[in-house]
Scaffold this motif. Structure first.
Motif, mmCIF file in Angstrom:
data_model
loop_
_atom_site.group_PDB
_atom_site.id
_atom_site.type_symbol
_atom_site.label_atom_id
_atom_site.label_comp_id
_atom_site.label_asym_id
_atom_site.label_seq_id
_atom_site.Cartn_x
_atom_site.Cartn_y
_atom_site.Cartn_z
ATOM 1 N N HIS A 100 -37.203 6.903 -8.577
ATOM 2 C CA HIS A 100 -36.855 5.485 -8.638
ATOM 3 C C HIS A 100 -35.669 5.225 -7.719
ATOM 4 O O HIS A 100 -35.030 6.161 -7.246
ATOM 5 C CB HIS A 100 -36.584 5.010 -10.079
ATOM 6 N N HIS A 102 -31.953 3.210 -6.680
ATOM 7 C CA HIS A 102 -30.694 2.637 -7.169
ATOM 8 C C HIS A 102 -30.115 1.793 -6.047
ATOM 9 O O HIS A 102 -30.226 2.171 -4.874
ATOM 10 C CB HIS A 102 -29.682 3.730 -7.505
ATOM 11 N N PRO A 109 -27.328 9.869 -11.091
ATOM 12 C CA PRO A 109 -28.054 9.484 -12.296
ATOM 13 C C PRO A 109 -27.138 8.872 -13.356
ATOM 14 O O PRO A 109 -26.002 9.318 -13.533
ATOM 15 C CB PRO A 109 -28.655 10.802 -12.792
ATOM 16 N N SER A 110 -27.667 7.853 -14.020
ATOM 17 C CA SER A 110 -26.964 7.247 -15.158
ATOM 18 C C SER A 110 -27.257 8.084 -16.408
ATOM 19 O O SER A 110 -28.132 8.957 -16.394
ATOM 20 C CB SER A 110 -27.468 5.818 -15.366
ATOM 21 N N ASP A 113 -30.824 7.547 -17.152
ATOM 22 C CA ASP A 113 -31.687 8.369 -16.298
ATOM 23 C C ASP A 113 -31.796 9.778 -16.880
ATOM 24 O O ASP A 113 -32.897 10.316 -17.022
ATOM 25 C CB ASP A 113 -31.130 8.476 -14.872
ATOM 26 N N ARG A 114 -30.655 10.370 -17.215
ATOM 27 C CA ARG A 114 -30.650 11.746 -17.735
ATOM 28 C C ARG A 114 -31.461 11.877 -19.028
ATOM 29 O O ARG A 114 -32.221 12.828 -19.190
ATOM 30 C CB ARG A 114 -29.228 12.229 -17.983
ATOM 31 N N GLU A 116 -33.928 9.958 -20.053
ATOM 32 C CA GLU A 116 -35.350 9.774 -19.727
ATOM 33 C C GLU A 116 -35.934 11.023 -19.074
ATOM 34 O O GLU A 116 -37.038 11.445 -19.384
ATOM 35 C CB GLU A 116 -35.543 8.568 -18.796
ATOM 36 N N TRP A 117 -35.191 11.621 -18.163
ATOM 37 C CA TRP A 117 -35.672 12.827 -17.487
ATOM 38 C C TRP A 117 -35.880 13.967 -18.471
ATOM 39 O O TRP A 117 -36.878 14.676 -18.403
ATOM 40 C CB TRP A 117 -34.702 13.258 -16.407
ATOM 41 N N ALA A 132 -36.839 15.043 -10.491
ATOM 42 C CA ALA A 132 -36.301 13.688 -10.577
ATOM 43 C C ALA A 132 -35.636 13.345 -9.249
ATOM 44 O O ALA A 132 -34.801 14.108 -8.749
ATOM 45 C CB ALA A 132 -35.289 13.603 -11.712
ATOM 46 N N ILE A 134 -33.747 10.125 -7.105
ATOM 47 C CA ILE A 134 -33.222 8.758 -7.022
ATOM 48 C C ILE A 134 -33.044 8.451 -5.540
ATOM 49 O O ILE A 134 -32.411 9.207 -4.802
ATOM 50 C CB ILE A 134 -31.876 8.589 -7.748
#
Length: 158
Positions: A100, A102, A109-110, A113-114, A116-117, A132, A134
């Motif tokens: 995705h 940014h 990563p937010s 994000d972490r 979800e991953w 993953a 970004i």
């Protein structure tokens, strides 16, 4: 804008190569405008021991939820492409992870994000860590994420 195609983990034991078409997909979705929405999709490719070839990145569908600071991939469209590639390749092209964008030059990563991953990694049938990516305006953030904890962070190879 041009992103590097070859990447290595710090220990050089795991290598990634992004196909030109994958990098072109990333470039088409960079958030350069002030109102550009986040984009994302699946990463599909082949596994060669500890190494990976990322051959395709699916693109956002009409069903995905998109805003300036959010991309939520919904299964419609993405999963059909992944299944079709798996079948056509007799199981050699598989789901590797997610990407995705940014709206920042050098993305990180937010916390969301972490989480979800880690969730995505934990649901993988093959038990492999999830890739993953970004996509920022000037660089990529690339990590191989296990179901628990931090994963291998990759750097471009010149």
């Amino acid at each position: 804008m041009q992103f590097m195609s070859s990447w290595a983990a710090a220990d050089n034991r795991t290598l990634l190569h992004f196909a030109r078409s994958t990098l072109e997909t990333f470039c088409r979705h960079v958030q350069v405008g002030d109102s550009d929405c986040e984009a994302g999709g699946l990463l599909l490719g082949s596994v060669h021991g500890t190494h990976m070839l990322i051959e395709q990145a699916t693109v956002p569908t009409a069903w995905d939820k998109r805003s300036r600071y959010l991309f939520e991939r919904l299964p419609f469209g993405h999963e059909a492409i992944a299944r079709a590639r798996w079948t056509a390749s007799q199981g050699t092209i598989r789901y590797l992870g997610e990407w995705h964008t940014h709206p920042e030059d050098n993305p990180n990563p937010s916390g969301f994000d972490r989480s979800e991953w880690s969730r995505l990694s934990a649901t993988r049938r093959d038990r492999r860590p999830a890739l993953a990516v970004i996509v920022g305006r000037k660089s990529l953030y690339v990590e191989l994420v296990p179901s628990l904890g931090r994963g291998l962070v990759f750097s471009p190879i010149e």
